[in-house]
Design a protein around this motif. Structure first.
Motif, PDB file in Angstrom:
ATOM      1  N   ASP A  40      -5.136  21.910 -37.675  1.00 38.25           N
ATOM      2  CA  ASP A  40      -4.265  23.032 -38.043  1.00 38.25           C
ATOM      3  C   ASP A  40      -2.829  22.640 -37.722  1.00 38.25           C
ATOM      4  OD1 ASP A  40      -6.075  24.881 -38.979  1.00 38.25           O
ATOM      5  OD2 ASP A  40      -5.843  26.285 -37.313  1.00 38.25           O
ATOM      6  N   ALA A  41      -1.911  23.006 -38.605  1.00 42.58           N
ATOM      7  CA  ALA A  41      -0.486  22.780 -38.346  1.00 42.58           C
ATOM      8  C   ALA A  41       0.051  24.010 -37.614  1.00 42.58           C
ATOM      9  CB  ALA A  41       0.268  22.560 -39.641  1.00 42.58           C
ATOM     10  N   HIS A  42       0.748  23.777 -36.517  1.00 39.10           N
ATOM     11  CA  HIS A  42       1.339  24.859 -35.727  1.00 39.10           C
ATOM     12  C   HIS A  42       2.850  24.729 -35.756  1.00 39.10           C
ATOM     13  CE1 HIS A  42       2.236  27.661 -32.522  1.00 39.10           C
ATOM     14  NE2 HIS A  42       2.816  26.695 -31.821  1.00 39.10           N
ATOM     15  N   HIS A  43       3.545  25.795 -36.158  1.00 41.17           N
ATOM     16  CA  HIS A  43       5.003  25.829 -36.097  1.00 41.17           C
ATOM     17  C   HIS A  43       5.399  26.089 -34.644  1.00 41.17           C
ATOM     18  CE1 HIS A  43       4.627  26.438 -40.433  1.00 41.17           C
ATOM     19  NE2 HIS A  43       5.870  25.981 -40.502  1.00 41.17           N
ATOM     20  N   LEU A  44       6.100  25.142 -34.034  1.00 40.27           N
ATOM     21  CA  LEU A  44       6.503  25.334 -32.639  1.00 40.27           C
ATOM     22  C   LEU A  44       7.380  26.570 -32.500  1.00 40.27           C
ATOM     23  CD1 LEU A  44       7.024  21.636 -31.582  1.00 40.27           C
ATOM     24  CD2 LEU A  44       5.254  23.202 -30.789  1.00 40.27           C
ATOM     25  N   PRO A  46       7.904  29.875 -34.676  1.00 43.51           N
ATOM     26  CA  PRO A  46       7.267  30.510 -35.830  1.00 43.51           C
ATOM     27  C   PRO A  46       8.194  30.602 -37.052  1.00 43.51           C
ATOM     28  CG  PRO A  46       6.779  31.727 -33.836  1.00 43.51           C
ATOM     29  CD  PRO A  46       7.812  30.705 -33.471  1.00 43.51           C
ATOM     30  N   LYS A  47       7.581  30.541 -38.229  1.00 41.78           N
ATOM     31  CA  LYS A  47       8.359  30.651 -39.466  1.00 41.78           C
ATOM     32  C   LYS A  47       9.146  31.954 -39.507  1.00 41.78           C
ATOM     33  CE  LYS A  47       4.963  29.833 -42.386  1.00 41.78           C
ATOM     34  NZ  LYS A  47       4.242  29.619 -43.658  1.00 41.78           N
ATOM     35  N   HIS A  53       9.624  22.886 -37.779  1.00 42.47           N
ATOM     36  CA  HIS A  53       8.905  21.746 -37.213  1.00 42.47           C
ATOM     37  C   HIS A  53       7.479  22.149 -36.846  1.00 42.47           C
ATOM     38  CE1 HIS A  53       8.323  17.954 -35.218  1.00 42.47           C
ATOM     39  NE2 HIS A  53       7.941  18.583 -34.116  1.00 42.47           N
ATOM     40  N   THR A  54       6.509  21.315 -37.265  1.00 38.63           N
ATOM     41  CA  THR A  54       5.108  21.591 -36.957  1.00 38.63           C
ATOM     42  C   THR A  54       4.482  20.432 -36.191  1.00 38.63           C
ATOM     43  OG1 THR A  54       4.308  20.660 -39.036  1.00 38.63           O
ATOM     44  CG2 THR A  54       4.757  23.032 -39.012  1.00 38.63           C
ATOM     45  N   VAL A  56       0.305  19.000 -35.308  1.00 41.24           N
ATOM     46  CA  VAL A  56      -1.095  19.179 -35.680  1.00 41.24           C
ATOM     47  C   VAL A  56      -1.901  19.398 -34.402  1.00 41.24           C
ATOM     48  CG1 VAL A  56      -3.106  18.105 -36.761  1.00 41.24           C
ATOM     49  CG2 VAL A  56      -0.831  17.777 -37.744  1.00 41.24           C
ATOM     50  N   HIS A  62      -4.974  25.987 -31.599  1.00 42.84           N
ATOM     51  CA  HIS A  62      -3.978  26.755 -32.347  1.00 42.84           C
ATOM     52  C   HIS A  62      -4.276  28.256 -32.266  1.00 42.84           C
ATOM     53  CE1 HIS A  62      -1.948  27.692 -36.426  1.00 42.84           C
ATOM     54  NE2 HIS A  62      -1.067  27.748 -35.468  1.00 42.84           N
ATOM     55  N   GLU A  71       4.857  36.044 -31.407  1.00 38.27           N
ATOM     56  CA  GLU A  71       5.753  35.121 -32.103  1.00 38.27           C
ATOM     57  C   GLU A  71       7.109  35.047 -31.415  1.00 38.27           C
ATOM     58  OE1 GLU A  71       5.864  35.481 -36.333  1.00 38.27           O
ATOM     59  OE2 GLU A  71       3.753  34.914 -36.478  1.00 38.27           O
TER      60      GLU A  71
END
Length: 118
Positions: A40-44, A46-47, A53-54, A56, A62, A71
């Motif tokens: 899973d890609a995690h946005h350090l 949050p969007k 930046h993500t 894995v 995650h 968030e």
């Protein structure tokens, strides 16, 4: 043993070793290899807080992050992998999940603190 026989014996032993898998991605939280089905890609950041930046992570790692932190907390306090490892509840989870197989997955539950916010 002659050189030629010895060389063949060594070659056979080397071929019997498991091949290093350069495709293995290590989870920066639990430091276990992540099978492709569990990545899973995690946005350090949050969007929703303009993060791009993500990293894995294992899917279970995650999900645990989002079960423990809002968030806003992620954006303000836990925007690095090192910061995510610091809270005791996350450190406890990491110690626990490190004892599980790489492909292990279990549904995460929202923390009581986040459940009570609504």
């Amino acid at each position: 043993m002659t050189g030629r026989i010895r060389k063949k014996l060594i070659q056979a032993q080397l071929e019997a070793l498991p091949a290093p898998r350069s495709s293995d991605v290590l989870c920066p939280l639990c430091e276990r290899p992540i099978p492709p089905s569990q990545q899973d890609a995690h946005h350090l950041v949050p969007k929703s807080h303009v993060g791009a930046h993500t990293v894995v992570l294992h899917r279970i790692c995650h999900r645990q992050i989002h079960a423990l932190f809002t968030e806003t907390e992620l954006a303000r306090t836990y925007a690095t992998v090192d910061a995510l490892k610091q809270p005791e509840e996350m450190a406890r989870f990491i110690r626990w999940v490190q004892t599980k197989p790489d492909a292990f997955f279990e549904k995460s539950r929202k923390s009581q603190r986040l459940q009570n916010r609504h």
